[in-house]
Design an enzyme around this catalytic site. Structure first.
Site, PDB file in Angstrom:
ATOM      1  NE  ARG A 113      52.049 112.745  18.958  1.00 37.26           N
ATOM      2  CZ  ARG A 113      52.488 113.303  18.236  1.00 37.26           C
ATOM      3  NH1 ARG A 113      54.448 114.169  18.170  1.00 37.26           N
ATOM      4  NH2 ARG A 113      52.438 113.916  16.773  1.00 37.26           N
TER       5      ARG A 113
ATOM      6  CE  LYS B 266      51.472 109.719  18.790  1.00 39.25           C
ATOM      7  NZ  LYS B 266      49.804 109.472  17.719  1.00 39.25           N
TER       8      LYS B 266
ATOM      9  CG  HIS C 282      46.407 114.937  22.931  1.00 43.14           C
ATOM     10  ND1 HIS C 282      47.281 114.529  22.684  1.00 43.14           N
ATOM     11  CD2 HIS C 282      45.069 115.171  21.811  1.00 43.14           C
ATOM     12  CE1 HIS C 282      47.663 113.861  20.814  1.00 43.14           C
ATOM     13  NE2 HIS C 282      46.440 114.587  21.107  1.00 43.14           N
TER      14      HIS C 282
ATOM     15  NE  ARG D 177      49.328 116.944  19.378  1.00 51.85           N
ATOM     16  CZ  ARG D 177      50.594 116.803  17.927  1.00 51.85           C
ATOM     17  NH1 ARG D 177      51.538 117.926  18.369  1.00 51.85           N
ATOM     18  NH2 ARG D 177      50.823 116.181  17.043  1.00 51.85           N
TER      19      ARG D 177
ATOM     20  CG  HIS E 111      49.739 116.128  12.635  1.00 57.11           C
ATOM     21  ND1 HIS E 111      48.887 116.958  11.452  1.00 57.11           N
ATOM     22  CD2 HIS E 111      49.565 115.849  13.262  1.00 57.11           C
ATOM     23  CE1 HIS E 111      48.561 116.567  13.221  1.00 57.11           C
ATOM     24  NE2 HIS E 111      48.656 115.519  14.179  1.00 57.11           N
TER      25      HIS E 111
ATOM     26  CE1 TYR F  90      43.692 119.559  15.618  1.00 56.30           C
ATOM     27  CE2 TYR F  90      44.743 118.853  13.719  1.00 56.30           C
ATOM     28  CZ  TYR F  90      43.856 119.259  15.777  1.00 56.30           C
ATOM     29  OH  TYR F  90      45.260 118.291  15.818  1.00 56.30           O
TER      30      TYR F  90
END
Length: 325
Positions: A179, A203, A271, A274, A297, A306
């Site tokens: 990110r 995150k 983004h 990514r 994730h 994806y």
């Protein structure tokens, strides 16, 4: 002086407290502190939660005729909540934003119930708006390489070190799947000469190891050589023109300029690189669980989107190439 994530979070918190009666404001402060310490949310995420709850409380104040108190919240009906969402919808707010507002309000309500400060049952009685599912929009391999190539911007009137810096950031987004916030939070000591993997903080302040492939390492090394500022090990790796931490907006503007020159759509953002990292790995036989780890994730379901992108691309190629498609 550029505003930091902490400054923005503080401003959002101030707006939240101003939108509520004193008892709700006190509870909201405790809620944000809990999110920060128990869930280890980033300043940017805390800002979003505070801003969204402030929006809900501001709309409730208009609807109720005064800043809502804890008894007001407990007395809310589903019709009150729907009125708030309808008012935001009338302002042109997208369904995805309405879902986010409702999620922030429900999180606060759960906090109130856990602390014995009342139950806001109306929030759970209202169904969240349906959000159309959109697939990530990756760029092609050739476009990703062009965006990360300093030569693409050779005609711009900018210092060579700045062009090399932007190329190194973009190389990290595509070559390591970071990110933009993760790339810009790297310190100079994180990426030492000869390093083939780096530790990234994502995150929720969760860390993960990410391989550093040779082209990305070379792009960073080239930037380090040209950077006019002293890059101490604990200081930010990527610097702005005046030596401070590099702003994400600078990278976004650089990509905007390049996509215009390259004829890429507006969806070609930092983004999107990514997304391209994940999609291209999957197309070349990458294992889904490994891609999940590389992206950081928390849920495999997030990464599975994806596979839909890859299937869509395969069907498009089939329809374009098959004689009877």
């Amino acid at each position: 002086m550029a505003m930091t994530d902490k400054d923005r979070a503080a401003r959002a918190t101030h707006a939240l407290l101003a939108a509520a009666a004193p008892d709700v404001a006190t509870a909201a402060e405790a809620w944000l502190a809990r999110l920060a310490h128990e869930r280890r949310l980033s300043q940017k995420t805390l800002e979003a939660y505070a801003r969204d709850l402030a929006t809900v409380l501001q709309r409730l104040a208009l609807h109720l005729g005064g800043r809502p108190s804890l008894p007001d919240l407990a007395a809310l009906t589903p019709a009150d909540v729907r009125a708030v969402l309808a008012a935001r919808r009338a302002d042109g707010v997208a369904p995805r934003t309405l879902v986010r507002l409702l999620a922030a309000a429900r999180s606060f309500a759960r906090h109130l119930e856990r602390e014995g400060q009342g139950k806001v049952g109306a929030l759970t009685a209202v169904r969240a708006p349906k959000v159309p599912r959109s697939l990530p929009k990756p760029v092609s391999v050739a476009a990703a390489r062009a965006l990360a190539d300093p030569a693409t911007r050779a005609g711009e009137d900018r210092a060579p070190w700045i062009l090399t810096r932007d190329a190194a950031v973009i190389a990290l987004l595509y070559g390591a799947g970071l990110r933009i916030s993760e790339a810009l939070s790297l310190t100079a000591g994180t990426v030492m000469a000869g390093t083939d993997q780096i530790t990234v903080t994502g995150k929720g302040n969760k860390t993960r190891m990410v391989p550093l492939i040779a082209p990305v390492a070379e792009a960073i090394a080239a930037y380090k050589v040209l950077c006019p500022y002293v890059l101490t090990s604990e200081a930010p790796l990527f610097r702005g023109a005046k030596g401070g931490p590099l702003s994400p907006r600078i990278v976004q503007l650089a990509v905007e300029r390049m996509r215009g020159a390259l004829g890429l759509p507006d969806s070609a953002t930092p983004h999107a690189l990514r997304h391209s990292f994940a999609t291209h790995l999957l197309a070349r036989g990458g294992e889904l669980r490994a891609i999940q780890e590389l992206l950081g994730h928390a849920s495999l379901a997030t990464t599975q989107i994806y596979t839909e992108v890859d299937a869509t691309a395969l069907m498009a190629a089939y329809r374009a190439a098959h004689p009877r498609a």
